[in-house]
Design a protein around this motif. Structure first.
Motif, PDB file in Angstrom:
ATOM      1  N   ALA A  72      -2.317  -5.180  -7.498  1.00 38.59           N
ATOM      2  CA  ALA A  72      -0.958  -4.767  -7.774  1.00 38.59           C
ATOM      3  C   ALA A  72      -0.132  -3.825  -6.821  1.00 38.59           C
ATOM      4  O   ALA A  72       1.152  -3.687  -6.792  1.00 38.59           O
ATOM      5  CB  ALA A  72      -0.942  -4.094  -9.218  1.00 38.59           C
ATOM      6  N   ALA A  73      -0.930  -2.885  -6.089  1.00 38.45           N
ATOM      7  CA  ALA A  73      -0.165  -1.988  -5.354  1.00 38.45           C
ATOM      8  C   ALA A  73       0.400  -2.661  -4.073  1.00 38.45           C
ATOM      9  O   ALA A  73       1.508  -2.345  -3.620  1.00 38.45           O
ATOM     10  CB  ALA A  73      -1.279  -0.742  -4.987  1.00 38.45           C
ATOM     11  N   LEU A  74      -0.407  -3.787  -3.556  1.00 38.43           N
ATOM     12  CA  LEU A  74      -0.013  -4.260  -2.457  1.00 38.43           C
ATOM     13  C   LEU A  74       1.167  -5.315  -2.854  1.00 38.43           C
ATOM     14  O   LEU A  74       1.902  -5.411  -1.893  1.00 38.43           O
ATOM     15  CB  LEU A  74      -1.167  -5.196  -1.906  1.00 38.43           C
ATOM     16  CG  LEU A  74      -2.143  -4.434  -1.033  1.00 38.43           C
ATOM     17  CD1 LEU A  74      -3.348  -5.112  -0.660  1.00 38.43           C
ATOM     18  CD2 LEU A  74      -1.565  -3.876   0.510  1.00 38.43           C
ATOM     19  N   ALA A  75       1.176  -5.854  -4.160  1.00 39.50           N
ATOM     20  CA  ALA A  75       2.223  -6.423  -4.339  1.00 39.50           C
ATOM     21  C   ALA A  75       3.456  -5.768  -4.725  1.00 39.50           C
ATOM     22  O   ALA A  75       4.541  -6.439  -4.378  1.00 39.50           O
ATOM     23  CB  ALA A  75       2.229  -7.176  -6.055  1.00 39.50           C
ATOM     24  N   LEU A  76       3.452  -4.610  -4.665  1.00 41.81           N
ATOM     25  CA  LEU A  76       4.539  -3.590  -4.790  1.00 41.81           C
ATOM     26  C   LEU A  76       5.338  -3.536  -3.501  1.00 41.81           C
ATOM     27  O   LEU A  76       6.306  -3.655  -3.503  1.00 41.81           O
ATOM     28  CB  LEU A  76       4.245  -2.220  -5.270  1.00 41.81           C
ATOM     29  CG  LEU A  76       3.985  -1.954  -6.819  1.00 41.81           C
ATOM     30  CD1 LEU A  76       3.164  -0.622  -6.866  1.00 41.81           C
ATOM     31  CD2 LEU A  76       5.323  -2.220  -7.494  1.00 41.81           C
ATOM     32  N   GLN A  77       4.216  -3.440  -2.593  1.00 44.36           N
ATOM     33  CA  GLN A  77       4.792  -3.372  -0.875  1.00 44.36           C
ATOM     34  C   GLN A  77       5.454  -4.609  -0.638  1.00 44.36           C
ATOM     35  O   GLN A  77       6.608  -4.845   0.231  1.00 44.36           O
ATOM     36  CB  GLN A  77       3.504  -2.951  -0.204  1.00 44.36           C
ATOM     37  CG  GLN A  77       3.043  -1.669  -0.180  1.00 44.36           C
ATOM     38  CD  GLN A  77       3.955  -0.653   0.772  1.00 44.36           C
ATOM     39  OE1 GLN A  77       5.261  -1.153   1.198  1.00 44.36           O
ATOM     40  NE2 GLN A  77       4.118   0.463   0.492  1.00 44.36           N
TER      41      GLN A  77
END
Lengths: 294, 170
Positions: A72-77
């Protein structure tokens, strides 16, 4: 002498306890182990058991719950860098159906996959752990049939099933000398998680994964598409079309191997395929699904 | 019936029992390599579905007729499955024993930040990351929407059927 002997016994006991905790993987057992160590060896021994267990946890593979946070954190990026989601419900549903159909018989069918179209005209696609898959509007415009789309999404599913990003994350964690990089560490050191995600995002979005990982994902993309009944040669056709469009000079490819290497890899993979090569293209359904929506 | 005939019969019964035991021990097994898969009454997707099997479920192979396998579940249900949806090695699943062990350790001290998975895409950990990185709310909402977007297995099966993909091609 006797003191040394009992210290040796205690050390062995501690090692045994850490191993037991590792094998059982249970917080209660770890606490019990710390308790026993505290009784026989004081706070120092308890600390050694706790430290040993933490060290072990740092080198163990990343679990699914932690993978979801990372994904999820990388998807935000990805969304922040690629202008967010292209909001077209019918098209999003179609991409999700194709993706889910491919994921169904992939090497990791048991997790949930989530597909989105990025509002960006560049030609690209990304995957982040725990099943997040993105394809740009620009790449969708280059695709001519459902079999090509299936292979592109299959390539990204391949990165997820092979846990390519998690491998980088794990390596970064170890290079940074972090023994404790899981959810437990985040509460105490949010900057640590941020640093690891930022480093991994840079690798994913700017530098690219190892070339071997990209080639492996190419092979898997064609294989997963073939498994569900699409013509895997469609992927070769798409890569050839992109080679004509973008050229083949390796110097221009920061994030992927050049197209000729990728085509060779897919064709080598297809020669060893058990599945029949005569799959379907579903060009008509693809055209209808995209008409007036891009 | 003389003694010799009786002995011969007893011997044959023993041999038959032994044969059954051996065949049971060496019965070929496959595992479901698909999130779920239908078991068909016949070797065609036009037949009735007799059961739905789940990822990792063990099936005993009764007969092979490429590209179909006739299989038996542990509940004794017999049906046909597309060989593409099976594998001969037991799938490890999304988490190996070691990954689970690692997760258990990590959670030991993680009470304040334990992820609340399932309901949203962003858990407390990734939300904390979004806020500390200055990721705009619209992208946080987009990840939430992605993660909560649901398509049922039945819809996917319907999509495969419409496109005559997988076992629906035959």
């Amino acid at each position: 002498m006797r003191g040394n002997a009992s210290l040796t016994v205690l050390r062995r006991l501690s090692v045994g306890l850490v191993v037991a905790v590792t094998l059982v993987g249970c917080a209660e057992v770890q606490q019990a182990a710390e308790g026993v160590a505290r009784q026989v060896g004081g706070e120092r021994m308890a600390g050694a058991v706790r430290g040993g267990a933490t060290l072990v946890s740092g080198v163990l593979p990343i679990g699914y719950e932690e993978e979801q946070s990372i994904g999820a954190a990388l998807a935000l990026q990805v969304l922040a860098r690629y202008n967010g989601v292209y909001d077209q419900p019918a098209l999003t549903r179609y991409v999700n159906l194709v993706g889910r159909a491919v994921a169904l018989t992939s090497d990791r069918p048991e997790i949930e996959y989530h597909f989105a179209i990025l509002n960006h005209d560049s030609i690209n696609a990304f995957a982040t752990p725990a099943g997040y898959v993105f394809i740009t509007k620009g790449l969708l415009k280059q695709i001519q049939n459902e079999a090509e789309l299936a292979a592109v999404l299959g390539h990204e599913i391949g990165h997820i099933s092979e846990k390519h990003i998690l491998e980088i994350m794990q390596r970064n964690k170890q290079l940074a000398g972090v023994a404790e990089g899981g959810l437990a560490a985040v509460g105490r050191y949010p900057q640590l998680f941020k640093g690891l995600i930022d480093q991994t995002a840079k690798k994913l979005l700017d530098e690219g994964l190892d070339q071997n990982k990209e080639l492996a994902a190419d092979r898997l993309g064609a294989l997963f598409a073939a498994r569900v009944g699409y013509d895997p040669q469609a992927y070769v056709a798409l890569l050839r079309r992109l080679r004509t469009l973008k050229g083949d000079d390796q110097a221009f490819f920061k994030t992927h191997p050049n197209f000729s290497s990728r085509i060779d890899e897919v064709q080598t993979g297809l020669r060893t395929l058990r599945q029949p090569l005569a799959g379907t293209l579903l060009a008509e359904r693809f055209t209808q699904s995209l008409r007036g929506r891009l | 019936m003389n003694v010799r005939t009786r002995r011969l019969r007893v011997c044959l019964v023993w041999l038959a029992c032994l044969g059954m035991l051996v065949s049971e021990a060496y019965a070929e097994k496959v595992y479901v390599q698909s999130k779920s898969a239908p078991l068909w009454a016949g070797k065609t997707s036009l037949s009735q579905t007799v059961a739905t099997v789940q990822f990792g479920q063990e099936l005993e192979v009764v007969r092979k007729e490429d590209p179909w396998l006739e299989v038996r579940t542990s509940d004794g249900v017999t049906g046909w499955i597309s060989a593409n949806r099976t594998t001969t090695t037991k799938p490890s699943g999304s988490e190996s024993l070691f990954a689970k062990a690692g997760q258990a350790f990590r959670q030991t001290g993680a009470a304040p930040v334990t992820a609340s998975t399932g309901a949203r895409g962003l858990d407390k950990v990734s939300e904390m990351y979004a806020n500390s990185s200055g990721i705009p709310k619209q992208y946080q909402d987009a990840v939430d929407r992605m993660a909560t977007y649901r398509i049922s297995d039945q819809e996917v099966e319907g999509f495969l059927k419409d496109g005559r993909l997988g076992e629906y091609a035959r």
